[in-house]
Design a protein around this motif. Sequence first.
Motif, PDB file in Angstrom:
ATOM      1  N   SER A 116       0.831  -1.206   0.000  1.00  0.00           N
ATOM      2  CA  SER A 116       0.000   0.000   0.000  1.00  0.00           C
ATOM      3  C   SER A 116       0.867   1.259   0.000  1.00  0.00           C
ATOM      4  O   SER A 116       0.441   2.328  -0.460  1.00  0.00           O
ATOM      5  N   GLY A 117       2.084   1.134   0.503  1.00  0.00           N
ATOM      6  CA  GLY A 117       3.003   2.266   0.473  1.00  0.00           C
ATOM      7  C   GLY A 117       3.373   2.675  -0.947  1.00  0.00           C
ATOM      8  O   GLY A 117       3.557   3.863  -1.236  1.00  0.00           O
ATOM      9  N   VAL A 118       3.479   1.695  -1.833  1.00  0.00           N
ATOM     10  CA  VAL A 118       3.757   1.989  -3.241  1.00  0.00           C
ATOM     11  C   VAL A 118       2.567   2.708  -3.858  1.00  0.00           C
ATOM     12  O   VAL A 118       2.722   3.693  -4.595  1.00  0.00           O
ATOM     13  N   PRO A 147       4.825  10.481 -13.961  1.00  0.00           N
ATOM     14  CA  PRO A 147       4.814  10.430 -12.499  1.00  0.00           C
ATOM     15  C   PRO A 147       4.248   9.128 -11.945  1.00  0.00           C
ATOM     16  O   PRO A 147       4.712   8.630 -10.905  1.00  0.00           O
ATOM     17  N   ALA A 148       3.259   8.535 -12.630  1.00  0.00           N
ATOM     18  CA  ALA A 148       2.634   7.309 -12.121  1.00  0.00           C
ATOM     19  C   ALA A 148       3.606   6.130 -12.098  1.00  0.00           C
ATOM     20  O   ALA A 148       3.470   5.221 -11.269  1.00  0.00           O
ATOM     21  N   LEU A 149       4.587   6.143 -12.979  1.00  0.00           N
ATOM     22  CA  LEU A 149       5.544   5.029 -13.053  1.00  0.00           C
ATOM     23  C   LEU A 149       6.609   5.087 -11.961  1.00  0.00           C
ATOM     24  O   LEU A 149       7.374   4.127 -11.793  1.00  0.00           O
ATOM     25  N   THR A 153      12.857   5.663  -8.776  1.00  0.00           N
ATOM     26  CA  THR A 153      12.711   5.229  -7.384  1.00  0.00           C
ATOM     27  C   THR A 153      12.774   3.705  -7.318  1.00  0.00           C
ATOM     28  O   THR A 153      12.567   3.021  -8.316  1.00  0.00           O
ATOM     29  N   THR A 154      13.039   3.182  -6.126  1.00  0.00           N
ATOM     30  CA  THR A 154      13.094   1.720  -5.972  1.00  0.00           C
ATOM     31  C   THR A 154      11.712   1.103  -6.122  1.00  0.00           C
ATOM     32  O   THR A 154      11.596  -0.089  -6.449  1.00  0.00           O
TER      33      THR A 154
END
Length: 198
Positions: A116-118, A147-149, A153-154
Amino acid sequence: SLSTAISAATINDGLRGALAALPGVAAAEVLENDTGAADVNGLPAHSIACIVQGGDSTQIAKTIALRKTQGTYTHGTTAVTVYGESGISSTIRYFPPTPVTIRVAVTVNALPGYSSGVADAIKAAVSAYISALPFGEDILYTRLFGPALLMGTTDAAKFHIAGLQSAKGSAALGTADIVLAFNEQPQCLTTDVTVSVV
């Protein structure tokens, strides 16, 4: 820069720069209709429309009155009475940007590590991107994928995007570009973005 715009050769550029330099003003634009009929934006003949985000309405109106071409009609939703040196009053109109809500629905295929953090990160990134767009700029559908992708970021390796749709206000979600009026300011809270796993 603001100082360059203020000293610009054209009256409208000078007006735009002066408005942008006022305390509290985040952005300003000046549109002109120098024709004898209303234009595609709805500006009356021989008029200007100043769109000003933030700032004090009296200061804004005084700046417009001082810098516009004499006799040019000012078009807008906010009307302020200003007084010249001789004490004669005039009405100056301008547009504060009209906020419009942009909704986005993202569907993802979860990969190892997804949580859920992702999803929260996707919501935050999409919200920040849309909310940072200037007023009057259309929202191009394909650019919402950036931005959605969560590139760079990891979390980017933890999902694939299966689908993405967007809409203005209460309109039906879809995949078309969202066209904004010249004075509409896009806004998107994280609660306006949904992320669903399929």
